[in-house]
Design a protein around this motif. Structure first.
Motif, PDB file in Angstrom:
ATOM      1  N   LEU A 123      -1.844  -1.765  -4.565  1.00  0.00           N
ATOM      2  CA  LEU A 123      -1.313  -2.993  -3.967  1.00  0.00           C
ATOM      3  C   LEU A 123      -0.112  -3.497  -4.756  1.00  0.00           C
ATOM      4  O   LEU A 123       0.906  -3.862  -4.167  1.00  0.00           O
ATOM      5  N   GLY A 124      -0.246  -3.527  -6.064  1.00  0.00           N
ATOM      6  CA  GLY A 124       0.857  -4.004  -6.897  1.00  0.00           C
ATOM      7  C   GLY A 124       2.124  -3.191  -6.689  1.00  0.00           C
ATOM      8  O   GLY A 124       3.228  -3.736  -6.612  1.00  0.00           O
ATOM      9  N   LYS A 125       1.977  -1.890  -6.567  1.00  0.00           N
ATOM     10  CA  LYS A 125       3.138  -1.028  -6.296  1.00  0.00           C
ATOM     11  C   LYS A 125       3.703  -1.319  -4.915  1.00  0.00           C
ATOM     12  O   LYS A 125       4.920  -1.410  -4.734  1.00  0.00           O
ATOM     13  N   GLU A 126       2.837  -1.464  -3.939  1.00  0.00           N
ATOM     14  CA  GLU A 126       3.277  -1.738  -2.572  1.00  0.00           C
ATOM     15  C   GLU A 126       4.006  -3.074  -2.459  1.00  0.00           C
ATOM     16  O   GLU A 126       4.988  -3.205  -1.731  1.00  0.00           O
ATOM     17  N   LEU A 127       3.559  -4.054  -3.212  1.00  0.00           N
ATOM     18  CA  LEU A 127       4.191  -5.380  -3.187  1.00  0.00           C
ATOM     19  C   LEU A 127       5.395  -5.481  -4.109  1.00  0.00           C
ATOM     20  O   LEU A 127       6.092  -6.485  -4.115  1.00  0.00           O
ATOM     21  N   GLY A 128       5.616  -4.449  -4.908  1.00  0.00           N
ATOM     22  CA  GLY A 128       6.729  -4.477  -5.840  1.00  0.00           C
ATOM     23  C   GLY A 128       6.450  -5.294  -7.090  1.00  0.00           C
ATOM     24  O   GLY A 128       7.377  -5.711  -7.784  1.00  0.00           O
ATOM     25  N   ILE A 129       5.193  -5.527  -7.386  1.00  0.00           N
ATOM     26  CA  ILE A 129       4.805  -6.331  -8.536  1.00  0.00           C
ATOM     27  C   ILE A 129       4.525  -5.436  -9.741  1.00  0.00           C
ATOM     28  O   ILE A 129       4.813  -5.792 -10.872  1.00  0.00           O
ATOM     29  N   VAL A 130       3.975  -4.245  -9.485  1.00  0.00           N
ATOM     30  CA  VAL A 130       3.673  -3.267 -10.527  1.00  0.00           C
ATOM     31  C   VAL A 130       4.621  -2.091 -10.338  1.00  0.00           C
ATOM     32  O   VAL A 130       4.811  -1.620  -9.225  1.00  0.00           O
ATOM     33  N   LYS A 131       5.207  -1.635 -11.407  1.00  0.00           N
ATOM     34  CA  LYS A 131       6.147  -0.495 -11.334  1.00  0.00           C
ATOM     35  C   LYS A 131       5.456   0.809 -11.494  1.00  0.00           C
ATOM     36  O   LYS A 131       4.504   1.032 -12.094  1.00  0.00           O
TER      37      LYS A 131
END
Length: 131
Positions: A123-131
């Protein structure tokens, strides 16, 4: 948020799929997770948006998914597909709300377990929050 109001049903349905996936990824939706989801989402949403109808619709859709015991992975990937198709609806503000609420749900019972951590990374990757 006018775009959301104009196409609200599918938008709300897919937001509910995300939260349901986070709550059910470990195979069990606990009452504490539902309460954390409802309380945190309501608070975070109303800080930024005036759309109270959307809150009720998301809660209703979550309940339907829970009653049907839909597959968590399937629900998550349906959310991802919708998000990618309607990227313009997912502002930084909305992405941050989705991230925060998802983390609260996952953290509620016994902190984050392995399946929740994996889902949150995706989810974090999809939202651009986690690289």
């Amino acid at each position: 948020m006018d775009l959301i109001r104009n196409g609200s049903y599918n938008f709300y349905k897919h937001i509910a799929k995300l939260f349901y996936a986070v709550a059910f990824i470990d195979g069990n939706v606990r009452p504490e997770e539902i309460e954390a989801f409802k309380q945190t989402f309501r608070e975070e949403w109303l800080k930024k948006y005036t759309d109270k109808e959307g809150i009720g619709q998301i809660f209703k859709e979550f309940t339907i998914l829970h009653t049907q015991e839909r597959d968590a992975d399937e629900s998550f990937y349906e959310f991802v597909g919708y998000k990618r198709e309607y990227e313009n609806l997912f502002t930084n503000t909305l992405r941050n709300i989705l991230w925060k609420v998802s983390c609260v749900i996952a953290d509620r019972v016994h902190k984050k377990n392995k399946s929740e951590l994996i889902l949150l990374v995706h989810l974090g990757k999809e939202l651009g929050i986690v690289k």
